[in-house]
Design an enzyme around this catalytic site. Structure first.
Site, mmCIF file in Angstrom:
data_model
loop_
_atom_site.group_PDB
_atom_site.id
_atom_site.type_symbol
_atom_site.label_atom_id
_atom_site.label_comp_id
_atom_site.label_asym_id
_atom_site.label_seq_id
_atom_site.Cartn_x
_atom_site.Cartn_y
_atom_site.Cartn_z
ATOM 1 N N PRO A 65 22.098 85.603 -51.220
ATOM 2 C CA PRO A 65 22.256 84.543 -52.225
ATOM 3 C C PRO A 65 21.838 84.927 -53.646
ATOM 4 O O PRO A 65 22.610 84.732 -54.588
ATOM 5 C CB PRO A 65 21.378 83.408 -51.682
ATOM 6 C CG PRO A 65 21.265 83.662 -50.217
ATOM 7 C CD PRO A 65 21.298 85.148 -50.063
ATOM 8 N N THR A 95 25.502 88.441 -56.264
ATOM 9 C CA THR A 95 25.444 88.192 -57.710
ATOM 10 C C THR A 95 23.996 87.922 -58.080
ATOM 11 O O THR A 95 23.437 86.903 -57.670
ATOM 12 C CB THR A 95 26.313 86.976 -58.083
ATOM 13 O OG1 THR A 95 27.632 87.189 -57.612
ATOM 14 C CG2 THR A 95 26.328 86.773 -59.591
ATOM 15 N N LYS A 170 29.926 90.476 -63.971
ATOM 16 C CA LYS A 170 30.048 89.306 -63.095
ATOM 17 C C LYS A 170 29.480 88.047 -63.752
ATOM 18 O O LYS A 170 30.086 86.979 -63.701
ATOM 19 C CB LYS A 170 29.328 89.614 -61.776
ATOM 20 C CG LYS A 170 29.204 88.456 -60.831
ATOM 21 C CD LYS A 170 30.542 87.976 -60.302
ATOM 22 C CE LYS A 170 30.356 86.739 -59.424
ATOM 23 N NZ LYS A 170 31.635 86.123 -59.079
ATOM 24 N N LYS A 245 23.181 78.851 -60.348
ATOM 25 C CA LYS A 245 22.367 80.079 -60.415
ATOM 26 C C LYS A 245 23.036 81.100 -61.344
ATOM 27 O O LYS A 245 22.387 81.702 -62.200
ATOM 28 C CB LYS A 245 22.237 80.678 -59.008
ATOM 29 C CG LYS A 245 21.605 82.065 -58.974
ATOM 30 C CD LYS A 245 22.056 82.893 -57.757
ATOM 31 C CE LYS A 245 23.511 83.286 -57.820
ATOM 32 N NZ LYS A 245 23.953 84.270 -56.848
HETATM 33 P P1 NAD Z 1 25.626 82.287 -48.325
HETATM 34 O O1 NAD Z 1 24.347 81.584 -48.604
HETATM 35 O O2 NAD Z 1 26.682 81.593 -47.537
HETATM 36 O O3 NAD Z 1 25.313 83.693 -47.557
HETATM 37 C C1 NAD Z 1 24.186 84.473 -47.805
HETATM 38 C C2 NAD Z 1 23.579 84.892 -46.482
HETATM 39 O O4 NAD Z 1 22.407 85.677 -46.724
HETATM 40 C C3 NAD Z 1 23.135 83.697 -45.611
HETATM 41 O O5 NAD Z 1 23.759 83.762 -44.348
HETATM 42 C C4 NAD Z 1 21.625 83.859 -45.525
HETATM 43 O O6 NAD Z 1 21.082 83.432 -44.292
HETATM 44 C C5 NAD Z 1 21.475 85.367 -45.709
HETATM 45 N N1 NAD Z 1 20.115 85.747 -46.084
HETATM 46 C C6 NAD Z 1 19.284 85.148 -46.977
HETATM 47 N N2 NAD Z 1 18.092 85.779 -47.007
HETATM 48 C C7 NAD Z 1 18.175 86.795 -46.101
HETATM 49 C C8 NAD Z 1 17.265 87.783 -45.678
HETATM 50 N N3 NAD Z 1 16.029 87.871 -46.170
HETATM 51 N N4 NAD Z 1 17.698 88.666 -44.739
HETATM 52 C C9 NAD Z 1 18.951 88.579 -44.229
HETATM 53 N N5 NAD Z 1 19.852 87.652 -44.586
HETATM 54 C C10 NAD Z 1 19.460 86.769 -45.519
HETATM 55 O O7 NAD Z 1 26.179 82.758 -49.741
HETATM 56 P P2 NAD Z 1 27.644 83.348 -50.073
HETATM 57 O O8 NAD Z 1 28.508 82.247 -50.562
HETATM 58 O O9 NAD Z 1 28.102 84.228 -48.963
HETATM 59 O O10 NAD Z 1 27.288 84.215 -51.365
HETATM 60 C C11 NAD Z 1 26.637 85.474 -51.271
HETATM 61 C C12 NAD Z 1 26.595 86.102 -52.657
HETATM 62 O O11 NAD Z 1 27.937 86.294 -53.116
HETATM 63 C C13 NAD Z 1 25.880 85.239 -53.715
HETATM 64 O O12 NAD Z 1 25.144 86.049 -54.576
HETATM 65 C C14 NAD Z 1 27.032 84.579 -54.443
HETATM 66 O O13 NAD Z 1 26.681 84.229 -55.780
HETATM 67 C C15 NAD Z 1 28.101 85.661 -54.367
HETATM 68 N N6 NAD Z 1 29.482 85.171 -54.432
HETATM 69 C C16 NAD Z 1 29.891 84.120 -53.658
HETATM 70 C C17 NAD Z 1 31.210 83.681 -53.757
HETATM 71 C C18 NAD Z 1 31.715 82.491 -52.941
HETATM 72 O O14 NAD Z 1 32.828 82.020 -53.221
HETATM 73 N N7 NAD Z 1 30.964 82.010 -51.956
HETATM 74 C C19 NAD Z 1 32.103 84.310 -54.623
HETATM 75 C C20 NAD Z 1 31.668 85.403 -55.371
HETATM 76 C C21 NAD Z 1 30.349 85.820 -55.264
#
Ligand code: NAD
Length: 300
Positions: A65, A95, A170, A245
């Site tokens: 995250p 990100t 980004k 964020k």
């Molecule tokens: P999400 O919260 O669905 O997934 C993140 C995962 O990381 C979760 O499953 C969480 O349990 C895991 N996590 C957290 N702490 C952890 C730890 N200590 N050890 C192991 N796993 C851990 O978020 P997302 O939507 O998949 O986004 C992930 C990243 O990608 C973010 O930085 C976000 O800004 C970026 N992003 C997301 C999108 C989108 O459309 N969702 C698009 C572009 C970029």
């Protein structure tokens, strides 16, 4: 090649699916059991910690995250640094703050472990279709080594510069995307208030100077774009809290540089307000739902 994939959430899962589909072995770790189970269902093997995943992998990929999660996963107890062999390459696709990427890279470098930042754009649909834009900060040779795995997850891989500069690109992109979504939502609420059909307004704007990705692909009004999150009750997609964020990353970067910023902080506050009203884990286009005027209010 075996990829150690850490963070199998909204984005991580389709990325794991694409890696497996293109012939990569995947060992996965997520702190949330349901997210890890979902990766196992896709064909990954489960690990008990980030260190364990890093130990077993030829290449480490993280999709977490925010900055604090990345620092903890790389540098904390049971983290990547504990498991990764000397010379191993790590690719952080989350990100986060560019300064955190640089700090983590430096700590890994002291122990002979390599790091590049490779945040993505294109959302869940891009992750599913393996069409993500991937902006990379790091050494060219490291990017070359990671390229086959990145190409399994994305279509446009752009080398921006040294470590941290992928994150800079980004946050600049998301500054625009976040502001645009709030603007589109405000515009469609005004139109609705005056009885203008959102379908008609959409066709006007799509041929006018206000046209934007936020409307074309992420239309906040339900039913306008069938693939948009708004058409499935704002299920993310890209969560409001994550976009807030990212706007915060832009605000912090501007503060560091003493660049005056007016619009991004306003959009960030709007998303934070939406979050405080229960839209935080919905797609960020739900800011439109948040902007619904309360009924029975006399116009001022
Ligand atoms: P999400 O919260 O669905 O997934 C993140 C995962 O990381 C979760 O499953 C969480 O349990 C895991 N996590 C957290 N702490 C952890 C730890 N200590 N050890 C192991 N796993 C851990 O978020 P997302 O939507 O998949 O986004 C992930 C990243 O990608 C973010 O930085 C976000 O800004 C970026 N992003 C997301 C999108 C989108 O459309 N969702 C698009 C572009 C970029």
């Amino acid at each position: 090649m075996k990829v150690g994939f850490i963070g199998t959430g909204t984005m991580g899962q389709p990325m794991v699916r694409n890696l497996i589909a293109k012939g990569f072995g995947v060992v996965a770790y997520d702190v949330v059991r349901a997210a890890l189970d979902a990766a196992v269902k896709l064909g990954a093997s489960a690990c008990g910690s980030a260190a364990d995943a890093a130990k077993q992998a030829d290449l480490v990929v993280t999709m977490l995250p925010s900055s604090s999660h990345v620092e903890a996963v790389y540098l904390g107890a049971g983290g990547v640094l504990e498991g990764a062999a000397k010379g191993r390459l790590c690719v952080d696709m989350s990100t986060i703050e560019p300064a955190v990427s640089r700090r983590v890279a430096e700590r890994l470098r002291e122990r002979g472990v390599r790091f590049i930042d490779a945040p993505v754009s294109g959302g869940v649909v891009g992750a599913e279709k393996a069409t993500l834009a991937i902006m990379v900060g790091g050494e060219s040779a490291d990017l070359d080594e990671a390229r086959p795995a990145l190409a399994a997850m994305g279509a446009n891989i752009i080398h921006v510069g040294p470590v941290g500069s992928g994150e800079v690109a980004k946050l600049c992109n998301n500054l625009i995307a976040g502001v645009a979504m709030v603007a589109v939502s405000e515009a469609f609420r005004i139109a609705e208030g005056f009885g203008v059909d959102p379908k008609v307004l959409t066709s006007v704007i799509s041929k006018s100077s206000g046209n934007t990705w936020a409307m074309e692909h992420g239309h906040p009004v339900p039913g306008m774009v069938p693939t948009a999150a708004s058409s499935r009750d704002y299920a993310p997609g890209f969560m409001t809290d994550l976009m807030a964020k990212d706007l915060g990353l832009a605000v912090n970067a501007a503060r560091e540089l003493r660049v005056p910023l007016a619009v991004a902080p306003a959009a960030q506050q709007m998303l934070r307000l939406a979050s405080s009203h229960g839209y935080g884990r919905k797609d960020f286009s739900s800011v439109y739902a948040f902007l619904k005027p309360s009924s029975g209010q006399a116009p001022v």
